[in-house]
Design a protein around this motif. Structure first.
Motif: not given
Ligand code: HEM
Length: 493
Positions: A489-490, A155-160
């Motif tokens: 994450k929203r 989350a929020d890590k720009d990891v695919t």
């Protein structure tokens, strides 16, 4: 002697050909099963089956003695509630085999209707809707583990990452928790521990071509001689896991331990064990067979539908937006995840789940049955006793006169229709089978599906990297992957 043997089997082949000569189909399929084996080996059999029906009509000869049917109106005839229309030898190929014990029947694959009744009746109440709902805390606990991992890793890590894998892990962990009060550890470790998932896939996809030629399976996979030469038997790996879990439980019980932390302190394994203690007429292998069914029939299947629903929501953001709005506007939702009570009757969530169930039936070869003695009329044609008939859930679920001209694509709105039309469409869905052998675990699957889909879309914004990466293959079970996403994450989560 050989001449006579050859002569009698030749005469038999001609007779079989002749009996069904009025059914259209590909030329070679009239004389040999090779065609349908080849379709299955492409891992795309569902597509060939659909094309064959588009070309030849609602009844197509797939083999000398096998006819595939494609009109949902015939479902109650082929899959009646009463006994007398048994499963074909297709299912025997799906029985695991050991040299000491022979082929192990399970509720799902036994063709013997007496035995089926004997081993299904005691466990059927465990799968009722009311009993299933007692399992909700276990689903919540597994959602907790899954979201904790997604938060920490992605989350929020720009990891695919491939969401398909994580949904697969989730579905297995839920069944592990319900059955043995154990997580396998897939979610915590983010990988297929001990290759358990690939063992199950190998077992199913290896069995798939044999389902089309069960006589060959009988010789090749279910004789002591051949399995000794090959040095392995089918399903051994999965039976090994199941046997280990049962042995551990017996040891724990002998040491005075408790029966797992399932509902009311009893998970399904301990309930299975209790049933056999109370009922000595049950076969000694019943606990193994029930547990085997839970592991094999309950996890990959539910995972496949989860993947289809999540993929389509992400690939069609307008439907995702509408679903999220429905959830948020539906009133105060339980925290941290909506409860079954909050969401069970939400019409658009229901429509999205139904559409996933329709579009992607996880068991995707015709569900074969044997026409009873005396024969039967189906759709104005006569099928002699002994003919194997079957319907493919994939083909049935895309029947255009029932589901509309856009039946090949995602459209949850097809379920937002009048009560009558919706009922007609629900009755025409073959994803969970139908009649006497309908899926026992369908309430568990629906509970998991609605819970995980709403939990994920309320908690996260997913970004699908490229919808074209989504892939599927059919090895009797379906397997999909390539739901590559990044996730945020929203704020309101
Ligand atoms: C979306 C998820 C699922 C799908 C699509 C599905 C599909 C099916 C289908 C098509 C059949 C009948 C096959 C036939 O006629 O040959 C079946 C039977 C069965 N399923 Fe499922 N299943 C799912 C989930 C589950 C779960 C979660 C469990 C249990 C824990 C389960 C346990 C069984 C059992 C025991 C049978 C045999 C019933 C009988 O023969 O009386 N299934 N399932």
């Amino acid at each position: 002697m050989d001449f006579w043997r050859w002569g009698s089997s030749g005469a038999q082949a001609i007779l079989v050909y002749w009996r069904l000569r009025h059914i259209p189909g590909p030329f070679w399929a009239k004389f040999s099963d090779v065609q349908r084996v080849l379709w299955v080996t492409t891992r795309n059999a569902h597509v060939f089956h659909q094309r064959a029906h588009e070309r030849y009509g609602d009844a197509v000869r797939f083999g000398p003695n096998m006819v595939s049917l494609a009109d949902p109106a015939w479902i109650p005839t082929v899959y009646p509630i009463r006994p007398g229309f048994p499963k074909s030898n297709f299912y025997r190929t799906l029985m695991p085999y050991t040299r000491s014990g022979g082929a192990l029947p399970a509720v799902f694959n036994t063709r013997d209707e007496e035995l089926h009744k004997k081993i299904k009746s005691p466990i059927a109440p465990l799968f009722s809707l009311s009993n299933t709902l007692r399992l909700e805390p276990f689903v919540d606990r597994t959602i907790d583990v899954m979201t904790a991992q997604i938060d920490r890793r992605f989350a929020d890590k720009d990891v695919t990452f491939d969401l398909a894998n994580w949904l697969q892990f989730f579905a297995f962990e839920v069944m592990g928790t319900l059955t043995f009060s154990k997580r396998y550890g897939f979610l915590e470790e983010g990988r297929d521990i001990n290759n358990m998932l690939s063992t199950i896939w190998d077992y199913m996809s290896t069995a798939a071509p044999y389902t089309q030629i069960p006589w060959f399976d009988e010789f090749w996979n279910k004789t002591a001689l051949m399995t000794s030469i090959k040095g392995k038997t089918t399903g051994m790996g999965i039976l090994g896991y199941v046997g280990r879990f049962i042995a551990e439980r017996k040891e724990a019980q002998a040491a005075g331990g408790k029966n797992g932390d399932g509902p009311g302190d009893r998970d399904m394994l301990s309930q299975f064990m209790e049933l056999t203690e109370k009922n000595p007429s049950l076969p000694p292998w019943a606990v193994t067979a029930w547990t085997f069914s839970n592991v094999i029939a309950g996890s990959d299947s539910t995972a496949a539908v989860m993947k289809e629903v999540m993929y389509n929501l992400l690939a069609h953001p307008d439907t995702l937006k509408r679903l999220r709005a429905e959830l948020l506007e539906s009133g105060p939702l339980s925290k941290p995840y909506p409860s079954w009570k909050d969401i069970c009757d939400l019409p658009y969530l229901d429509a999205c789940v139904q559409e996933g169930v329709r579009l992607h039936p996880p068991f995707c070869l015709p569900l074969e049955r044997v026409v009873p003695e005396g024969g039967i009329m189906i759709g104005g044609r006569f099928y002699p006793g002994g003919t194997v008939v079957g319907m493919s859930p994939h083909v049935i679920n895309r029947h255009k006169p029932t589901f509309g001209e856009d039946a090949d694509v995602w459209n949850p709105d097809r379920w937002m229709v009048s009560k009558e039309l919706r009922k007609k469409r629900e009755d025409a869905i073959l994803t969970f089978g139908s009649g006497r052998r309908v899926c026992l675990g369908r309430h568990i699957a629906m509970l998991e599906l609605k819970k995980i889909v709403s939990a994920l879309i309320l908690r996260y914004d997913f970004d699908l990297v490229d919808p074209k990466r989504y892939w599927k293959e059919n090895g009797w079970f379906f397997r999909q992957g390539g739901i590559d996403v990044t996730v945020k994450k929203r704020v309101e989560a």
